[in-house]
Scaffold this motif. Structure first.
Motif, mmCIF file in Angstrom:
data_model
loop_
_atom_site.group_PDB
_atom_site.id
_atom_site.type_symbol
_atom_site.label_atom_id
_atom_site.label_comp_id
_atom_site.label_asym_id
_atom_site.label_seq_id
_atom_site.Cartn_x
_atom_site.Cartn_y
_atom_site.Cartn_z
ATOM 1 N N SER A 149 0.749 -1.068 0.025
ATOM 2 C CA SER A 149 -0.014 -0.010 0.217
ATOM 3 C C SER A 149 0.686 1.076 -0.067
ATOM 4 O O SER A 149 0.118 2.390 -0.255
ATOM 5 C CB SER A 149 -0.990 -0.027 1.172
ATOM 6 N N ALA A 150 2.110 1.041 0.131
ATOM 7 C CA ALA A 150 3.048 2.528 0.139
ATOM 8 C C ALA A 150 3.361 2.823 -1.215
ATOM 9 O O ALA A 150 3.690 3.985 -1.490
ATOM 10 C CB ALA A 150 4.295 1.856 0.753
ATOM 11 N N PHE A 151 2.929 1.914 -2.276
ATOM 12 C CA PHE A 151 3.125 2.195 -3.624
ATOM 13 C C PHE A 151 1.924 2.286 -4.533
ATOM 14 O O PHE A 151 0.867 1.762 -4.460
ATOM 15 C CB PHE A 151 4.125 1.311 -4.132
ATOM 16 N N GLU A 152 2.105 3.050 -5.703
ATOM 17 C CA GLU A 152 1.284 3.038 -6.806
ATOM 18 C C GLU A 152 1.890 2.378 -7.960
ATOM 19 O O GLU A 152 3.057 2.777 -8.457
ATOM 20 C CB GLU A 152 0.705 4.320 -7.175
ATOM 21 N N VAL A 153 1.234 1.473 -8.529
ATOM 22 C CA VAL A 153 1.863 0.766 -9.888
ATOM 23 C C VAL A 153 1.608 1.756 -10.940
ATOM 24 O O VAL A 153 0.585 2.180 -11.489
ATOM 25 C CB VAL A 153 1.037 -0.445 -10.224
ATOM 26 N N GLU A 154 2.931 2.124 -11.574
ATOM 27 C CA GLU A 154 3.190 3.021 -12.788
ATOM 28 C C GLU A 154 3.070 2.228 -13.871
ATOM 29 O O GLU A 154 2.697 2.717 -14.982
ATOM 30 C CB GLU A 154 4.232 4.044 -12.602
ATOM 31 N N GLY A 155 3.474 1.103 -14.054
ATOM 32 C CA GLY A 155 3.609 0.404 -15.028
ATOM 33 C C GLY A 155 4.040 -1.115 -14.652
ATOM 34 O O GLY A 155 4.933 -1.495 -14.080
#
Length: 184
Positions: A101-107
């Motif tokens: 949850s600390a990250f957002e998937v950019e690709g």
């Protein structure tokens, strides 16, 4: 007398490996952690000259990024007035990063050169100042994080750069030094 049932002439039992077992061992991610190959050591295997080529200027090592937990985590980093680049090797899986949850998937299939990996950004980074490129290799997951450290996100003279738009330039000279195998 000839025999084809796995016993030698002096009655020693022959060792056989099933095709399934041989195929399983070709993917280190399928092995128990203690049987996996040694982690990639970015601190020893990435020369500072390659980092400087990607960044476009001189860098210094950043000691706070250094961490060595053999078999679990190896990390180091470099930086200058515009950027910080940290590299980390661990056995954290692609799925574990995808659900973090600390990250957002950019690709989920981000390509750098001929390699495909996972690209993440810090959740809540409204200034687009950091980006992580991950590769899942035969020697662990390789984390490459770029942080733009100036107030204007400067990179090579450009202001308001976005870290996930410039990370390719920075890590491309390092790609050939990263272990083979893009395990998804």
């Amino acid at each position: 007398m000839l025999s084809a049932c796995g016993v030698s002439q002096n009655n020693d039992q022959a060792t056989t490996t099933s095709r399934a077992a041989a195929e399983e061992s070709s993917n280190p991610w399928d092995l128990p952690i203690e049987q996996r190959p040694a982690l990639f050591d970015p601190c020893a295997e990435i020369p500072i000259e390659a980092v400087e080529e990607g960044v476009g200027s001189n860098v210094v090592e950043i000691s706070k990024f250094s961490n060595r937990e053999p078999g679990a985590l190896i990390s180091c980093g470099w930086g200058n007035d515009e950027v910080q680049l940290s590299l980390l090797a661990t056995w954290k899986s692609r799925n574990d990063y995808m659900v973090d949850s600390a990250f957002e998937v950019e690709g989920s299939q981000a390509r750098v050169g001929e390699r495909v990996g996972l690209r993440l950004a810090d959740r809540g980074d409204v200034f687009d100042s950091s980006c992580v490129q991950l590769f899942f290799t035969s020697r662990g997951s390789i984390w490459m994080r770029l942080d733009l450290v100036t107030g204007l996100n400067e990179f090579k003279g450009d202001i308001f750069a976005k870290a996930c738009e410039v990370i390719d330039q920075v890590v491309l000279p390092l790609i050939d030094l990263v272990p083979e195998g893009d395990f998804q």
